[in-house]
Enzyme design. Structure first.
Site, PDB file in Angstrom:
ATOM      1  N   HIS A   1      -2.506  -7.145  -0.189  1.00 16.59           N
ATOM      2  CA  HIS A   1      -2.814  -7.026   1.238  1.00 16.59           C
ATOM      3  C   HIS A   1      -4.317  -6.851   1.408  1.00 16.59           C
ATOM      4  O   HIS A   1      -4.909  -5.974   0.786  1.00 16.59           O
ATOM      5  CB  HIS A   1      -2.057  -5.841   1.864  1.00 16.59           C
ATOM      6  CG  HIS A   1      -0.649  -6.183   2.257  1.00 16.59           C
ATOM      7  ND1 HIS A   1      -0.016  -5.624   3.341  1.00 16.59           N
ATOM      8  CD2 HIS A   1       0.244  -7.040   1.706  1.00 16.59           C
ATOM      9  CE1 HIS A   1       1.192  -6.135   3.464  1.00 16.59           C
ATOM     10  NE2 HIS A   1       1.383  -6.986   2.464  1.00 16.59           N
TER      11      HIS A   1
ATOM     12  N   TYR B   1      -0.040   0.291  11.867  1.00 15.08           N
ATOM     13  CA  TYR B   1       0.076   1.713  12.233  1.00 15.08           C
ATOM     14  C   TYR B   1      -0.104   1.766  13.752  1.00 15.08           C
ATOM     15  O   TYR B   1      -1.182   1.491  14.273  1.00 15.08           O
ATOM     16  CB  TYR B   1      -1.025   2.529  11.564  1.00 15.08           C
ATOM     17  CG  TYR B   1      -0.927   2.638  10.061  1.00 15.08           C
ATOM     18  CD1 TYR B   1      -1.404   1.634   9.229  1.00 15.08           C
ATOM     19  CD2 TYR B   1      -0.360   3.763   9.462  1.00 15.08           C
ATOM     20  CE1 TYR B   1      -1.325   1.734   7.838  1.00 15.08           C
ATOM     21  CE2 TYR B   1      -0.280   3.875   8.073  1.00 15.08           C
ATOM     22  CZ  TYR B   1      -0.759   2.861   7.275  1.00 15.08           C
ATOM     23  OH  TYR B   1      -0.677   2.968   5.906  1.00 15.08           O
TER      24      TYR B   1
ATOM     25  N   PRO C   1       2.268  10.988   4.841  1.00 13.37           N
ATOM     26  CA  PRO C   1       2.269   9.601   4.359  1.00 13.37           C
ATOM     27  C   PRO C   1       1.367   8.654   5.163  1.00 13.37           C
ATOM     28  O   PRO C   1       1.192   7.509   4.788  1.00 13.37           O
ATOM     29  CB  PRO C   1       3.738   9.189   4.479  1.00 13.37           C
ATOM     30  CG  PRO C   1       4.307  10.105   5.490  1.00 13.37           C
ATOM     31  CD  PRO C   1       3.563  11.385   5.400  1.00 13.37           C
TER      32      PRO C   1
ATOM     33  N   LYS D   1      -1.299   8.023   0.499  1.00 10.40           N
ATOM     34  CA  LYS D   1      -2.033   8.605  -0.626  1.00 10.40           C
ATOM     35  C   LYS D   1      -1.157   9.329  -1.640  1.00 10.40           C
ATOM     36  O   LYS D   1      -1.626   9.695  -2.710  1.00 10.40           O
ATOM     37  CB  LYS D   1      -3.092   9.590  -0.090  1.00 10.40           C
ATOM     38  CG  LYS D   1      -4.231   8.912   0.654  1.00 10.40           C
ATOM     39  CD  LYS D   1      -5.032   8.016  -0.256  1.00 10.40           C
ATOM     40  CE  LYS D   1      -5.905   7.042   0.520  1.00 10.40           C
ATOM     41  NZ  LYS D   1      -5.897   5.725  -0.099  1.00 10.40           N
TER      42      LYS D   1
ATOM     43  N   TYR E   1      -8.964   4.053   2.588  1.00  9.47           N
ATOM     44  CA  TYR E   1      -7.597   3.535   2.486  1.00  9.47           C
ATOM     45  C   TYR E   1      -7.390   2.817   1.141  1.00  9.47           C
ATOM     46  O   TYR E   1      -6.360   3.025   0.480  1.00  9.47           O
ATOM     47  CB  TYR E   1      -7.319   2.566   3.640  1.00  9.47           C
ATOM     48  CG  TYR E   1      -5.852   2.237   3.802  1.00  9.47           C
ATOM     49  CD1 TYR E   1      -5.251   1.228   3.038  1.00  9.47           C
ATOM     50  CD2 TYR E   1      -5.048   2.943   4.700  1.00  9.47           C
ATOM     51  CE1 TYR E   1      -3.906   0.938   3.163  1.00  9.47           C
ATOM     52  CE2 TYR E   1      -3.699   2.643   4.842  1.00  9.47           C
ATOM     53  CZ  TYR E   1      -3.138   1.650   4.073  1.00  9.47           C
ATOM     54  OH  TYR E   1      -1.787   1.364   4.191  1.00  9.47           O
TER      55      TYR E   1
HETATM   56  C1  PHB Z   1       5.774   2.451   3.078  1.00  7.59           C
HETATM   57  O1  PHB Z   1       5.792   1.201   2.957  1.00  7.59           O
HETATM   58  O2  PHB Z   1       6.769   3.178   2.806  1.00  7.59           O
HETATM   59  C2  PHB Z   1       4.508   3.110   3.575  1.00  7.59           C
HETATM   60  C3  PHB Z   1       3.360   2.347   3.697  1.00  7.59           C
HETATM   61  C4  PHB Z   1       2.184   2.946   4.157  1.00  7.59           C
HETATM   62  C5  PHB Z   1       2.190   4.302   4.499  1.00  7.59           C
HETATM   63  C6  PHB Z   1       3.362   5.069   4.360  1.00  7.59           C
HETATM   64  C7  PHB Z   1       4.530   4.469   3.905  1.00  7.59           C
HETATM   65  O3  PHB Z   1       1.050   4.887   4.960  1.00  7.59           O
END
Ligand code: PHB
Ligand code: APR
Length: 389
Positions: free
Chosen positions: A72, A200, A292, A296, A384
């Site tokens: 990504h 997000y 989450p 991290k 990130y």
């Molecule tokens: C996930 O794909 O479970 C996931 C991805 C990014 C995040 C948290 C969970 O910040």
């Protein structure tokens, strides 16, 4: 039974540490409370930093993530007015890899089995003894038998609810915590992802995250009150909530389907210092928990392992202790930076019950600044994709 390094916990931290130590000629025994099936049934996050992928290759378990992981180049942050692309590749020259933690754990178990590693599942009543002596030992029960494992060092890789952290005297621990007044309801579905990159979303209807595992397996989350239970959420209610938070054009293209996993996770920021007590070293969730939002959790466990595996190999093989003496401070420096980023992403993207209009304006202004400032986007991107080890 004797070993050089006793590892409490057979999750990603314990497995990766054991794999790297075994490859360096250091003997280990992993003591894991759950069955292997139980460990491998856990659905966790799915974004790997470049440093994590490098460590998997260094451990000899990089083949599948190289073949099946999805690169990504960026992600999106949205609110009800803006959709801001954070182009990691352009801003930092680096990318992340989408590959489920469950797969990482399975790959590590397979590699450890191939090495003939000693992993004891179903252990109970684990007690760490004489950790501040030169001859620590672990007591545990398995199949009704009380057993003893003598060792030179102990790695506490047993997560937030393990025994290792609490083996350090409470009056010698400094604990820092922020408990968030909401949780994430996660759903896994055999559907094509809503968008090629992660989104997000900070909407007036709450936070949502659109993620994935691969082209036919999607992972979604919506913010829920801590009082909610997963039984309160039908699949239909989940999809409606998700649609209400994602940008309209993304929602319009959303493919829904039956959930194959659905669960609620609380959000917390937590650090326990120090990471060392005599011959005991804390690793991963045993020492720290991140919300989450910054992806991290696993990546921070990997950087702890990066610092500790070389230090323990030096101590065991050559009697050199500079690495283990520096471990706690060295790991904590990176831990606190990831803690800050995860807290910042969480406060920037979630509504807090009872907040005033000022907080909502701060979130709005932050996203506007990101949309207009390459410098702001670069700062987010470098955190990130993962700060250097
Ligand atoms: C996930 O794909 O479970 C996931 C991805 C990014 C995040 C948290 C969970 O910040
Ligand atoms: N004795 C033996 N094993 C234990 C004990 C105990 N007393 N307590 C817990 N365990 C085991 C758990 O069953 C689990 O398999 O320790 C393991 C800890 O694994 P994780 O909780 O996954 O922690 P870690 O290996 O540090 O990985 C961190 O996992 O939970 C996610 O979000 C977290 O992505 C992060 C990653």
């Amino acid at each position: 039974m004797k070993t050089e390094v006793a590892i409490i916990g057979g999750g990603p931290s314990g497995l990766l540490l054991s794999q790297l130590l075994n490859r360096a000629g250091v003997s280990t025994v992993i003591l894991e409370r759950a069955s292997r099936d139980r460990v491998l049934s856990r659905i966790r996050a799915g974004v790997l930093e470049a440093g994590t992928v490098d460590m998997l290759h260094a451990a000899g378990v990089g083949a599948r993530v190289a073949a099946e992981g999805i690169t990504h180049h960026g992600c999106y942050l949205t609110d009800d007015d803006l959709m801001v692309h954070i182009n990691f590749a352009e801003l930092t020259g680096k990318t992340v890899t989408v590959y489920g933690q469950t797969e990482v754990t399975a790959d590590l178990y397979a590699a450890q089995d191939a090495m003939g590693a000693r992993i004891v599942h179903g252990v109970e009543d684990v007690i760490l003894n004489d950790v501040d002596s030169a001859a620590p030992y672990v007591e545990y029960t398995v199949d009704g038998d009380r057993r003893r494992l003598d060792c030179s060092y102990i790695a506490g890789c047993d997560g937030f609810h393990g025994v290792s952290r609490n083996t350090i005297p409470e009056n010698r621990r400094r604990m820092f915590e922020r408990v968030y007044p909401f949780g994430w309801l996660g759903l896994l579905s055999r559907t094509p992802p809503a968008h090629p990159e992660l989104i997000y979303a900070n909407s007036a209807n709450g936070f949502a995250l659109a993620s994935m595992r691969n082209a036919t397996l999607s992972r979604y989350y919506v913010q829920v009150p801590l009082s909610d239970r997963v039984e309160d959420w039908s699949d239909a209610r989940f999809w409606d909530k998700l649609r209400s938070c994602l940008p309209a054009d993304v929602s319009a293209g959303l493919t829904t389907g039956p959930s194959i996993e659905k669960s609620i996770a609380p959000l917390r920021s937590f650090v326990s210092e120090p990471l060392r007590w005599g011959r005991l070293f804390l690793v991963g969730d045993a020492a720290h928990i991140v919300p989450p939002t910054g992806a991290k959790g696993l990546n921070l466990a990997v950087s702890d392992v990066f610092y500790l595996h070389e230090a323990l190999a030096d101590a065991v093989r050559h009697g050199r202790t500079a690495g283990i003496d520096a471990y706690s401070e060295r790991a904590l420096t990176r831990i606190w930076k990831a803690m800050r980023f995860s807290w910042q992403m969480t406060t920037m993207l979630h509504q807090f019950e009872g907040e005033d209009g000022f907080a909502a304006q701060m979130r709005k202004a932050t996203l506007r600044h990101l949309s207009q400032s390459e410098t702001a986007r670069r700062e987010l991107a470098e955190n990130y994709i993962g700060l250097p080890f």
